[in-house]
Structures are given as structure tokens and as C-alpha cells.
Design a protein around this motif. Structure first.
Motif, PDB file in Angstrom:
ATOM      1  N   ALA A  36       0.821  -1.216   0.000  1.00  0.00           N
ATOM      2  CA  ALA A  36       0.000   0.000   0.000  1.00  0.00           C
ATOM      3  C   ALA A  36       0.849   1.258   0.000  1.00  0.00           C
ATOM      4  N   TYR A  37       2.030   1.205   0.609  1.00  0.00           N
ATOM      5  CA  TYR A  37       2.916   2.370   0.651  1.00  0.00           C
ATOM      6  C   TYR A  37       4.075   2.227  -0.328  1.00  0.00           C
ATOM      7  N   GLY A  38       4.058   1.158  -1.124  1.00  0.00           N
ATOM      8  CA  GLY A  38       5.119   0.929  -2.092  1.00  0.00           C
ATOM      9  C   GLY A  38       4.583   0.788  -3.500  1.00  0.00           C
ATOM     10  N   PHE A  39       4.486  -0.447  -3.980  1.00  0.00           N
ATOM     11  CA  PHE A  39       4.048  -0.691  -5.356  1.00  0.00           C
ATOM     12  C   PHE A  39       2.746   0.017  -5.692  1.00  0.00           C
ATOM     13  N   LEU A  40       1.752  -0.145  -4.845  1.00  0.00           N
ATOM     14  CA  LEU A  40       0.420   0.377  -5.153  1.00  0.00           C
ATOM     15  C   LEU A  40       0.385   1.907  -5.081  1.00  0.00           C
ATOM     16  N   ALA A  41       1.163   2.477  -4.186  1.00  0.00           N
ATOM     17  CA  ALA A  41       1.172   3.933  -4.036  1.00  0.00           C
ATOM     18  C   ALA A  41       1.863   4.627  -5.199  1.00  0.00           C
ATOM     19  N   MET A  42       2.615   3.896  -6.009  1.00  0.00           N
ATOM     20  CA  MET A  42       3.310   4.525  -7.132  1.00  0.00           C
ATOM     21  C   MET A  42       2.351   4.916  -8.253  1.00  0.00           C
ATOM     22  N   LYS A  43       1.158   4.361  -8.246  1.00  0.00           N
ATOM     23  CA  LYS A  43       0.119   4.812  -9.175  1.00  0.00           C
ATOM     24  C   LYS A  43      -0.683   5.893  -8.457  1.00  0.00           C
ATOM     25  N   PHE A  44      -0.234   7.114  -8.573  1.00  0.00           N
ATOM     26  CA  PHE A  44      -0.840   8.209  -7.825  1.00  0.00           C
ATOM     27  C   PHE A  44      -2.237   8.501  -8.364  1.00  0.00           C
ATOM     28  N   ASN A  45      -3.230   8.341  -7.495  1.00  0.00           N
ATOM     29  CA  ASN A  45      -4.621   8.580  -7.902  1.00  0.00           C
ATOM     30  C   ASN A  45      -5.447   8.887  -6.656  1.00  0.00           C
ATOM     31  N   ALA A  46      -6.764   8.801  -6.793  1.00  0.00           N
ATOM     32  CA  ALA A  46      -7.647   9.143  -5.679  1.00  0.00           C
ATOM     33  C   ALA A  46      -7.479   8.203  -4.495  1.00  0.00           C
ATOM     34  N   ASN A  47      -7.062   6.965  -4.739  1.00  0.00           N
ATOM     35  CA  ASN A  47      -6.815   6.037  -3.638  1.00  0.00           C
ATOM     36  C   ASN A  47      -5.473   6.317  -2.978  1.00  0.00           C
ATOM     37  N   ALA A  48      -4.456   6.528  -3.798  1.00  0.00           N
ATOM     38  CA  ALA A  48      -3.108   6.702  -3.263  1.00  0.00           C
ATOM     39  C   ALA A  48      -2.966   7.974  -2.442  1.00  0.00           C
ATOM     40  N   VAL A  49      -3.663   9.037  -2.801  1.00  0.00           N
ATOM     41  CA  VAL A  49      -3.513  10.282  -2.049  1.00  0.00           C
ATOM     42  C   VAL A  49      -3.994  10.120  -0.610  1.00  0.00           C
ATOM     43  N   LEU A  50      -4.923   9.194  -0.378  1.00  0.00           N
ATOM     44  CA  LEU A  50      -5.422   8.975   0.978  1.00  0.00           C
ATOM     45  C   LEU A  50      -4.347   8.390   1.885  1.00  0.00           C
ATOM     46  N   VAL A  51      -3.354   7.725   1.293  1.00  0.00           N
ATOM     47  CA  VAL A  51      -2.238   7.201   2.072  1.00  0.00           C
ATOM     48  C   VAL A  51      -1.536   8.327   2.824  1.00  0.00           C
ATOM     49  N   ALA A  52      -1.496   9.512   2.214  1.00  0.00           N
ATOM     50  CA  ALA A  52      -0.881  10.670   2.863  1.00  0.00           C
ATOM     51  C   ALA A  52      -1.861  11.414   3.755  1.00  0.00           C
ATOM     52  N   VAL A  53      -3.113  11.499   3.339  1.00  0.00           N
ATOM     53  CA  VAL A  53      -4.074  12.369   4.032  1.00  0.00           C
ATOM     54  C   VAL A  53      -4.628  11.727   5.308  1.00  0.00           C
ATOM     55  N   TRP A  54      -5.001  10.458   5.257  1.00  0.00           N
ATOM     56  CA  TRP A  54      -5.656   9.837   6.412  1.00  0.00           C
ATOM     57  C   TRP A  54      -4.792   9.807   7.676  1.00  0.00           C
ATOM     58  N   PRO A  55      -3.512   9.436   7.608  1.00  0.00           N
ATOM     59  CA  PRO A  55      -2.724   9.435   8.850  1.00  0.00           C
ATOM     60  C   PRO A  55      -2.635  10.812   9.503  1.00  0.00           C
ATOM     61  N   TRP A  56      -2.509  11.859   8.685  1.00  0.00           N
ATOM     62  CA  TRP A  56      -2.416  13.201   9.262  1.00  0.00           C
ATOM     63  C   TRP A  56      -3.765  13.634   9.841  1.00  0.00           C
ATOM     64  N   ALA A  57      -4.858  13.230   9.204  1.00  0.00           N
ATOM     65  CA  ALA A  57      -6.178  13.524   9.776  1.00  0.00           C
ATOM     66  C   ALA A  57      -6.342  12.807  11.120  1.00  0.00           C
ATOM     67  N   ALA A  58      -5.854  11.560  11.200  1.00  0.00           N
ATOM     68  CA  ALA A  58      -5.930  10.813  12.465  1.00  0.00           C
ATOM     69  C   ALA A  58      -5.033  11.452  13.526  1.00  0.00           C
ATOM     70  N   TRP A  59      -3.871  11.921  13.113  1.00  0.00           N
ATOM     71  CA  TRP A  59      -2.993  12.648  14.041  1.00  0.00           C
ATOM     72  C   TRP A  59      -3.723  13.860  14.623  1.00  0.00           C
ATOM     73  N   ALA A  60      -4.369  14.638  13.766  1.00  0.00           N
ATOM     74  CA  ALA A  60      -5.092  15.823  14.218  1.00  0.00           C
ATOM     75  C   ALA A  60      -6.256  15.423  15.125  1.00  0.00           C
ATOM     76  N   PHE A  61      -6.908  14.320  14.820  1.00  0.00           N
ATOM     77  CA  PHE A  61      -8.032  13.846  15.623  1.00  0.00           C
ATOM     78  C   PHE A  61      -7.583  13.467  17.037  1.00  0.00           C
TER      79      PHE A  61
END
Length: 527
Positions: free
Chosen positions: A150-175
């Protein structure tokens, strides 16, 4: 463990190799006990490795249609697009406003996006516990996640799914930070990040639902629900998301209509995806457990049996953030009768590594960081050895994604257009869906794409603007004559037609050529 007699020599050999590897790791990677240095090298190494690997193993972006489509949208800076909300397309538009439109630059963006997600997990661990001595466990969390697809092979295809790999952890941090100290400032940060998550992909509603349930299940829920943080979260998230709501209303909720394509066609298809979804998520996350087992002494493995011990508030919240996004997304999939794609789970397991490494009974000082560093280096080294052979095998087997001359096509179409128009800029391209987007990305003229001849999908264009600027229609040779006949029906017979045979230049070789037909509607003379 008692092995069958025939397997004893094999087991002994494996154990001997493991001991030798561990001895080398302890000796050569002793620097990893400096966790700050190790963390820095992990983040930098992740970006460099995945950029290099993706660039060497892929001849172009032909197997990543989402990526060139992202650029087509992002350059137009809309509040939404016919398939998805806009944030990840904005990221691409902003990125290539600075960097050249080249494969390596796109893969660099994808690797950075993944690294931002890892940094979010690193930050999340700090607010997920009141324990001050957690440096090694934070690093194990991030390293384990870095080894997952999820953070390697699959994340290299940057799209609507891959961007969540960056956004969700930071949203959880803020939460978690807002729960720990529910101030207006922290609530505003959380609201902004949740809006970004929803503007990236609507599946982020699963994360929002998980957070709401986490608060409702908290013993202090009454205080939290009326806290300044929660009020600020709702206000800021609403204001940030409002322009996209206006866009949805103006476009008759076209993005929601596109989402209907995820619905299962039959009960059998739904059950097939429903059964595979949790299995794929488990397989994605196996490297997290593997990394932890390597870092832990064998005698401490049994402590993992207490992973479900959530007696403390900190662990309860992390456990809920681990499980509830999965349950929420699965529930949404059932209600919508959707084909639960494994890709939807890319981002949801960000809290799992911390849940594992914070298990009661695991000793922070006993985590063996040199062996973890050696594991990451070994995996990266072995994968890097396969990068060029992967591309070579693709070329040798005739895989079209390795043979298509996309960059060459973009340059050649632009050259022909300029010759035909006396040097005018190529402003609009359409035709075969994938090829039109490829030209949009690779052409030096940066043309807009008239998507599938549909102005509702391409609101940045109008029939009048296209008539004034002219356009190029590109057809794949395998779609002829249907593609060019369709263009003639729409544009008339008086088109300039070129039949092209183009080949990709791969290292020092010229590969098998592909046939294309290019039809030009030249710009309308001014009245």
C-alpha cells in the motif's frame, strides 16, 4: 518445534542462514540504534528508492491511465470532476507547474506522497500515547508500513486512492491531538484535514464515521462533543467543503452518478468482492507483522498475544481507528452493493502498526533496530535488482504498456499540428480516451482534453472555444475506421488526416511500431 526427519537439514540450514544474516545486521547496521539518523534515512531512502524503482521498471505511464488523467484535470483547476472530487488533481496540477512533465517527476510525486503518509504515522504515534520513551516503537511502525504494498508498489500509481495514504494518517494525528487537548486551533486543523480527505475521495466518509464513533464510544463523549475543538472541526470542515458542494449542485451531482459504476452487477459478483476484500487487506499488512517479528527477540513474540488489550484510553482510541474505518467502509459497500475493491483499503490501516508495537509487555529497549534497518535495506536491494529486468521482460513479452510510444506520440502530434497551422499552439486534443490523455501529458503544448467528446465532462471547453482553437483527434490504429468515422461525423469531412507509424525509443533500441491516425480540425479563421 519438532520437524519431520526429512526436513531437519532444511530447517537447520534456514536457521543457520538467519543467524548469519542477524550477525551481519547487528554488525553492519549498528548505526540504526541512533533512531533520529535511522528515521531520516528511512524517509529519504523511501523517496529515492521508490522513485528509482518505478522509473526503471516502467517504460512510461501507459499502465497508469489514472495518472495522465489526473494531469488532464489538475491543469484546469476545477472544484470537481466528473469522476472524483478535486484535491489529488490539484496536487498534480501544482506539482507540474514547478517540475517538468516527465515520468520520473510523476513517480517522485508518488513517492513523496507515500513518505508524507509515513511521516503522518510517525507523528500520530507521538499523540497516541502519554509515554515519552517511544522512539524505537515509532520507527518500527513506520518501517513496517513502508514495506507494505500500500505504501510501495500500489502507491506509485498516484490517484484518488493513493492520495489517501498521505491524508488519512495526518487527519488521524489531528483527531487524536484534538481529543487529547480539545482546543479551537486543534479542531480547526482537524476540520481542514477532514475536508481535504473528503475532497480527495468520498470514501473518506468511512474515516469520518470512524472518528464520530470513536468519540461516541469514549467515556468523556459529552465533554468532547461540546468542546471548542469539535465545534471548530465542524465549522472549518463545512466551510472548506462548501465550494465543492456548490459544484455538485451545479453539475447535478455528476460525481455521485459516476460512483454508480462501482455497484456489483450480480449477487455473485458482490459476494466475490466481499470475500476477497478482507483477505487482500490482511495480505497487504503482513509486512507490518514481519517487521515487528524481526525487530523483537523471539522470546518477546508471545507478548503480541495481548495486542487486543485496550484497557487504556490511548490504546482504545488507536484500536478503534484501526478497525472502524474497515468496518465503516465495508458497511458502505454492503449498503451500496458495491464491488469492494482492494484498492479502497490502501489508507485504512495506518494505525495498525502502532497498535501492534504498543502492545502491553513489549519492551522498548529490546527492539533491535539494526535488524530492522537490515531488513528494509535487504528488501529494497532485492527489489531494485528486479527493476530493469521487469521492464526488459515486459518488452520481450510484447506487453503493450512497455511498448507504447506515448512520449513520442505527444511530440509528433504537436510537431504535425504546428506545421499545419503555421506554428500555432496545440490547444485541444480528443479521440481514443487513453491516447488523448497521454498527448495531454506529454505534448510540449500542454493541450486541454475534450474527454470523450463530452463538454459536461470537460467544462473548461465550449464548442465555440474548440471551433476557434481547432483540435487534434488521435485514433488508435486498432480502432479504425470507427474512430475516424466518428470524428468525421462530428467535425465534417474536411479534416487534415495523417496516418502515423511510431515506435518507442528504449535505451539504444527502437521497438515495434504502432499505428495511429491523426485527424486535424484546423482553427477557424477570425470573422
Amino acid at each position: 518445534m519438532m520437524w519431520p526427519p526429512a526436513l531437519v537439514p532444511v530447517a537447520d540450514r534456514i536457521a543457520d542462514l538467519a543467524d548469519r544474516w542477524a550477525a551481519i545486521a547487528d554488525r553492519r547496521f549498528a548505526w540504526a540504534d541512533d533512531t533520529r539518523r535511522a528515521a531520516l534515512l528511512l524517509f529519504l531512502g523511501h523517496v529515492v528508492f521508490w522513485t528509482l524503482y518505478a522509473t526503471l521498471s516502467h517504460g512510461n505511464l501507459a499502465d497508469s491511465p489514472d495518472m495522465v488523467e489526473n494531469w488532464t484535470w489538475g491543469k484546469e483547476w476545477q472544484w470537481g470532476y466528473y469522476k472524483h472530487p478535486p484535491f489529488f488533481a490539484w496536487v498534480v496540477g501544482a506539482w507540474f507547474a514547478i517540475l517538468p512533465r516527465a515520468d520520473w517527476a510523476y513517480y517522485l510525486l508518488a513517492a513523496l506522497n507515500s513518505a508524507v503518509g509515513l511521516a503522518g504515522v510517525f507523528a500520530l504515534a507521538r499523540v497516541a500515547t502519554s509515554d515519552a520513551d517511544i522512539a524505537r516503537r515509532r520507527l518500527v511502525s513506520v518501517a513496517g508500513l513502508a514495506l507494505t504494498p500500500a505504501y510501495g508498489f500500489l502507491a506509485m500509481k498516484f490517484n484518488a486512492n493513493a492520495v489517501l495514504v498521505a491524508v488519512w494518517p495526518w487527519a488521524a494525528w489531528a483527531f487524536l491531538a484534538a481529543l487529547r487537548s480539545p482546543t479551537i486551533a486543534r479542531g480547526a486543523v482537524l476540520g481542514l484535514l477532514l475536508a481535504v480527505a473528503m475532497l480527495s475521495k468520498y470514501a473518506s466518509v468511512a474515516l469520518v464515521a470512524a472518528m464520530v464513533l470513536t468519540v461516541l464510544l469514549d467515556p468523556e463523549r459529552r465533554r468532547l462533543l461540546v468542546s471548542p475543538a469539535m465545534i471548530a472541526t465542524v465549522v472549518v470542515a463545512g466551510l472548506a467543503f462548501a465550494p465543492h458542494v456548490v459544484h455538485l449542485v451545479r453539475t447535478d451531482f455528476s460525481t455521485f452518478a459516476y460512483a454508480e459504476h462501482t455497484r456489483a452487477a450480480s449477487t455473485g459478483q458482490f459476494l466475490n468482492y466481499f470475500a476477497r476484500f478482507p483477505l487482500s487487506q490482511a495480505l497487504f499488512m503482513l509486512p507490518v507483522l514481519g517487521a515487528l517479528l524481526v525487530a523483537l527477540p523471539i522470546a518477546d513474540w508471545r507478548a503480541l498475544g495481548h495486542v487486543l488489550d485496550v484497557a487504556t484510553t490511548d490504546r482504545r482510541r488507536v484500536a478503534l481507528l484501526t478497525l472502524l474505518p474497515f468496518l465503516s467502509l465495508t458497511a458502505i459497500g454492503v449498503v451500496e452493493w458495491a464491488r469492494l475493491s482492494s484498492q479502497w483499503g490502501f489508507a485504512m490501516w495506518f494505525a495498525l502498526p502502532w497498535l501492534l508495537v504498543s502492545t502491553p509487555g513489549l519492551s522498548e529497549p529490546r527492539l533491535r533496530m539494526p535488524r530492522l534497518a537490515a531488513l528494509v535495506a535487504t528488501v529494497w536491494g532485492l527489489l531494485l535488482l528486479t527493476a530493469i529486468p521487469t521492464d526488459v521482460i515486459g518488452v520481450a513479452t510484447g506487453a503493450r504498456v512497455h511498448l507504447e510510444p506515448n512520449a513520442e506520440l505527444g511530440r509528433e502530434v504537436t510537431r504535425i499540428w504546428r506545421e499545419a497551422t503555421g506554428g500555432k499552439r496545440l490547444a485541444v486534443v480528443t479521440g481514443t480516451f487513453q491516447l488523448a490523455h497521454e498527448i495531454g501529458f506529454y505534448s510540449p503544448d500542454d493541450p486541454s482534453v475534450l474527454i470523450e467528446w463530452d463538454y459536461t465532462k470537460s467544462p473548461w471547453l465550449t464548442p465555440e472555444s474548440v471551433a476557434a482553437s481547432g483540435l487534434a483527434v488521435i485514433c488508435d490504429g486498432t480502432e479504425e475506421p470507427a474512430c475516424s468515422d466518428d470524428a468525421k461525423k462530428r467535425l465534417g469531412e474536411d479534416l487534415v488526416i495523417h496516418d502515423l507509424m511510431l515506435a518507442k525509443h528504449w535505451y539504444w533500441m527502437t521497438l515495434k511500431p504502432h499505428a495511429y491516425r491523426l485527424l486535424l480540425r484546423l482553427p477557424r479563421p477570425p470573422a
